[in-house]
Design a protein around this motif. Structure first.
Motif, short mmCIF file in Angstrom:
data_model
loop_
_atom_site.label_atom_id
_atom_site.label_comp_id
_atom_site.label_asym_id
_atom_site.label_seq_id
_atom_site.Cartn_x
_atom_site.Cartn_y
_atom_site.Cartn_z
N MET A 1 -0.70 18.49 10.70
CA MET A 1 -0.20 18.15 12.03
C MET A 1 -0.84 19.02 13.10
O MET A 1 -1.33 18.52 14.12
N LEU A 2 -0.85 20.34 12.89
CA LEU A 2 -1.43 21.24 13.88
C LEU A 2 -2.91 20.95 14.08
O LEU A 2 -3.40 20.94 15.22
N LEU A 3 -3.62 20.72 12.99
CA LEU A 3 -5.04 20.39 13.12
C LEU A 3 -5.23 19.02 13.77
O LEU A 3 -6.20 18.81 14.52
N GLY A 4 -4.30 18.09 13.50
CA GLY A 4 -4.38 16.78 14.14
C GLY A 4 -4.21 16.88 15.65
O GLY A 4 -4.91 16.20 16.41
N ILE A 5 -3.27 17.71 16.09
CA ILE A 5 -3.09 17.92 17.52
C ILE A 5 -4.32 18.59 18.11
O ILE A 5 -4.81 18.20 19.19
N LYS A 6 -4.83 19.60 17.42
CA LYS A 6 -6.02 20.32 17.88
C LYS A 6 -7.20 19.36 18.05
O LYS A 6 -7.87 19.36 19.10
N GLU A 7 -7.46 18.54 17.04
CA GLU A 7 -8.60 17.62 17.09
C GLU A 7 -8.46 16.64 18.24
O GLU A 7 -9.43 16.39 18.98
N ARG A 8 -7.27 16.10 18.42
CA ARG A 8 -7.08 15.11 19.48
C ARG A 8 -7.17 15.73 20.86
O ARG A 8 -7.77 15.16 21.77
N ALA A 9 -6.55 16.89 21.04
CA ALA A 9 -6.57 17.55 22.35
C ALA A 9 -7.98 17.99 22.72
O ALA A 9 -8.40 17.82 23.87
N GLU A 10 -8.70 18.55 21.76
CA GLU A 10 -10.06 19.00 22.07
C GLU A 10 -10.98 17.82 22.37
O GLU A 10 -11.85 17.91 23.25
N PHE A 11 -10.78 16.71 21.66
CA PHE A 11 -11.61 15.53 21.91
C PHE A 11 -11.34 14.94 23.29
O PHE A 11 -12.26 14.44 23.95
N SER A 12 -10.08 15.02 23.73
CA SER A 12 -9.71 14.43 25.02
C SER A 12 -9.81 15.40 26.18
O SER A 12 -9.59 15.02 27.33
N ALA A 13 -10.16 16.66 25.91
CA ALA A 13 -10.23 17.67 26.98
C ALA A 13 -11.37 17.35 27.94
O ALA A 13 -12.42 16.85 27.51
N PRO A 14 -11.19 17.64 29.23
CA PRO A 14 -12.29 17.43 30.18
C PRO A 14 -13.50 18.24 29.76
O PRO A 14 -13.39 19.37 29.28
N SER A 15 -14.67 17.66 29.94
CA SER A 15 -15.90 18.36 29.64
C SER A 15 -16.04 19.58 30.52
O SER A 15 -15.71 19.56 31.71
N ALA A 16 -16.52 20.69 29.92
CA ALA A 16 -16.70 21.91 30.71
C ALA A 16 -17.62 21.68 31.88
O ALA A 16 -17.50 22.31 32.95
N ALA A 17 -18.55 20.71 31.74
CA ALA A 17 -19.48 20.43 32.84
C ALA A 17 -18.79 19.80 34.02
O ALA A 17 -19.30 19.81 35.14
N LEU A 18 -17.61 19.21 33.78
CA LEU A 18 -16.89 18.55 34.85
C LEU A 18 -15.86 19.43 35.52
O LEU A 18 -15.25 19.05 36.51
N LEU A 19 -15.63 20.63 34.95
CA LEU A 19 -14.63 21.53 35.51
C LEU A 19 -15.15 22.17 36.78
O LEU A 19 -16.35 22.49 36.91
N PRO A 20 -14.27 22.40 37.79
CA PRO A 20 -14.71 23.04 39.03
C PRO A 20 -15.13 24.48 38.77
O PRO A 20 -14.58 25.16 37.91
N ILE A 21 -16.13 24.92 39.47
CA ILE A 21 -16.61 26.30 39.35
C ILE A 21 -15.79 27.23 40.25
O ILE A 21 -15.54 26.90 41.40
#
Length: 214
Positions: free
Chosen positions: A194-214
């Motif tokens: 379960m914990l790894l499932g949440i981790k995988e899904r959240a990391e996959f759906s996280a905004p790309s670092a390139a799109l984050l404001p500087i």
């Protein structure tokens, strides 16, 4: 010859049971992924079941912000977003778990007092604490189980702690022994997934670092 084989099997089973009940083994599978400080830390919701017979504290680091992790937590449940573990095992128990791979808008509104089903015959899970992006705590309607999810910012990500507090006041010693030998180690298998499932899904759906404001 056959008797010797069965004696050997029995000896291995007994040794495995003793190993599973040993303090080092229990500390490992009841505190998988968590630091000693996290295991000892008091979490919001602990007071909902102050004297549990069983307590586990497991954790995972997720490379995504709490705001990205939170939607995956609030949609969890039977007939909802599932629990991101082994659905086929959950469904052998009739729990109607179908782990989602996307955020489900229809299950994003969760409030204190809501009761989520835990299969057709189990007790419901009442929301007791719903502090967005920080703490989500459930208590079973029979009062025997408290499940807490605690989120903390960790560098550029999230430290997610899952704590279970369970009471078994009426269990006789054979059931207590079965819980110790089978259920406690077995719970690690499901909760780790379960914990790894949440981790995988959240990391996959996280905004790309390139799109984050500087």
């Amino acid at each position: 010859m056959r008797t010797a084989v069965w004696k050997g099997i029995g000896g291995v089973a007994l040794a495995s049971a003793v190993a599973a009940c040993s303090p080092p083994a229990r500390r490992w599978y009841l505190g998988y992924g968590a630091t000693a400080e996290e295991v000892a830390r008091e979490l919001p919701g602990d007071a909902l079941l102050p004297y549990p017979d069983l307590r586990s504290t497991r954790a995972v680091t997720i490379d995504a912000a709490p705001s990205t992790v939170w939607p995956w937590l609030v949609q969890m449940g039977s007939g909802r977003g599932g629990v991101y573990s082994y659905d086929w095992i959950e469904n052998l128990l009739g729990l109607d778990m179908h782990s989602a791979d996307e955020i489900l808008p229809q299950f994003q509104r969760l409030a204190v007092g809501d009761v989520l089903p835990l299969g057709p015959a189990g007790p419901g899970m009442r929301v007791e604490i719903c502090d967005p992006e920080r703490t989500l705590a459930f208590r079973s309607t029979d009062g025997a189980w408290v499940w807490i999810f605690d989120l903390n910012s960790y560098w550029l990500g999230t430290r997610l702690i899952s704590r279970n507090r369970i009471a078994t006041p009426d269990a006789r010693w054979p059931r207590r022994l079965m819980n110790r030998i089978v259920m406690e180690p077995g719970s690690l298998v499901m909760e780790r997934r379960m914990l790894l499932g949440i981790k995988e899904r959240a990391e996959f759906s996280a905004p790309s670092a390139a799109l984050l404001p500087i």
